[in-house]
Design a protein around this motif. Structure first.
Motif, PDB file in Angstrom:
ATOM      1  N   ILE A  80       0.829  -1.137   0.090  1.00  0.00           N
ATOM      2  CA  ILE A  80      -0.050   0.079  -0.129  1.00  0.00           C
ATOM      3  C   ILE A  80       1.047   1.130  -0.049  1.00  0.00           C
ATOM      4  N   ASP A  81       1.743   1.154   0.633  1.00  0.00           N
ATOM      5  CA  ASP A  81       2.642   2.379   0.836  1.00  0.00           C
ATOM      6  C   ASP A  81       3.282   2.638  -0.508  1.00  0.00           C
TER       7      ASP A  81
ATOM      8  N   GLN B 233       2.464   1.972  -3.519  1.00  0.00           N
ATOM      9  CA  GLN B 233       1.329   2.129  -4.411  1.00  0.00           C
ATOM     10  C   GLN B 233       1.092   3.739  -4.323  1.00  0.00           C
ATOM     11  N   LEU B 234       0.803   4.244  -2.955  1.00  0.00           N
ATOM     12  CA  LEU B 234       0.462   5.513  -2.500  1.00  0.00           C
ATOM     13  C   LEU B 234       1.818   6.588  -2.986  1.00  0.00           C
TER      14      LEU B 234
ATOM     15  N   GLU C  63       1.956   7.007  -6.950  1.00  0.00           N
ATOM     16  CA  GLU C  63       0.784   7.469  -7.499  1.00  0.00           C
ATOM     17  C   GLU C  63       0.560   9.204  -6.835  1.00  0.00           C
TER      18      GLU C  63
ATOM     19  N   HIS D  42       1.142   5.978   3.324  1.00  0.00           N
ATOM     20  CA  HIS D  42      -0.224   5.535   3.822  1.00  0.00           C
ATOM     21  C   HIS D  42      -0.679   6.243   4.853  1.00  0.00           C
TER      22      HIS D  42
ATOM     23  N   TYR E  42      -2.250   9.535   3.372  1.00  0.00           N
ATOM     24  CA  TYR E  42      -3.247   9.598   2.673  1.00  0.00           C
ATOM     25  C   TYR E  42      -4.449   9.024   3.708  1.00  0.00           C
ATOM     26  N   SER E  43      -4.135   8.329   4.692  1.00  0.00           N
ATOM     27  CA  SER E  43      -5.347   8.060   5.734  1.00  0.00           C
ATOM     28  C   SER E  43      -5.825   9.331   6.555  1.00  0.00           C
TER      29      SER E  43
ATOM     30  N   THR F 240      -6.266   9.744  -6.238  1.00  0.00           N
ATOM     31  CA  THR F 240      -5.362   8.374  -5.678  1.00  0.00           C
ATOM     32  C   THR F 240      -6.332   7.614  -5.341  1.00  0.00           C
TER      33      THR F 240
ATOM     34  N   HIS G  79      -5.825   3.313  -5.078  1.00  0.00           N
ATOM     35  CA  HIS G  79      -5.488   2.690  -3.688  1.00  0.00           C
ATOM     36  C   HIS G  79      -6.346   1.629  -3.396  1.00  0.00           C
TER      37      HIS G  79
ATOM     38  N   THR H 203      -5.408  -1.298  -5.097  1.00  0.00           N
ATOM     39  CA  THR H 203      -4.109  -2.085  -4.677  1.00  0.00           C
ATOM     40  C   THR H 203      -4.884  -2.926  -3.444  1.00  0.00           C
TER      41      THR H 203
END
Length: 169
Positions: A28-29, A31-32, A35, A40, A43-44, A113, A117, A120
């Motif tokens: 996840i990290d 991908q973020l 992009e 993460h 994003y959260s 994004t 996310h 993923t």
């Protein structure tokens, strides 16, 4: 006091959990970062703010919701603020408090994004589970979280738990 060692089954389950959680968080990290250029956690923060009325939340409530310390949240929000994705406002009714507010630019980054996310998360986790396992996963981790953060749980003094603060006006 006698040590309650893990049984072989518990040891295998524990190690499987550790491996999967580390791999999932890394996936996840990455991908973020690719992009959106953010980890993460950042994003959260954006996602949590986007789900609140007026896209704003008191910093102490945001820290508790994310299960992170206030200093860690302050650092992350400062970085997001520098990028124009979040801004901080003073709390009118409590001069010690502050509010994090998702900006229009932050919402645009989140909207851009989110599809990648979600894909993923789906590919890394949910596509590998049956519907029954999804329900079991929810039950398992809801129970674990409740036990760890409950008022009479084994770990008192969680760093994000604070006395209730008055609402900001």
């Amino acid at each position: 006091m006698t040590t309650r060692w893990l049984s072989p089954d518990e040891q295998r389950a524990w190690r499987a959990y550790i491996a999967a959680s580390l791999l999932l968080e890394d996936t996840i990290d990455r991908q973020l970062q690719q992009e959106a250029g953010m980890p993460h956690l950042y994003y959260s923060i954006l996602a949590n703010l986007s789900e609140t009325p007026e896209r704003r939340l008191r910093m102490t409530e945001l820290a508790e919701g994310l299960k992170i310390t206030r200093p860690r949240l302050t650092y992350a929000v400062a970085r997001l603020e520098k990028d124009g994705l979040v801004r901080r406002e003073s709390c009118e009714s409590d001069k010690r408090g502050s509010i994090a507010v998702l900006t229009g630019e932050g919402m645009a980054v989140l909207e851009r994004t989110a599809p990648g996310h979600v894909e993923t998360v789906r590919a890394a986790l949910f596509d590998r589970l049956t519907p029954e396992q999804v329900g079991q996963l929810e039950d398992i981790f809801t129970g674990v979280a409740a036990g760890l953060q409950g008022e009479d749980g084994p770990f008192e003094g969680l760093p994000w738990r604070r006395r209730s603060a008055p609402p900001c006006s």
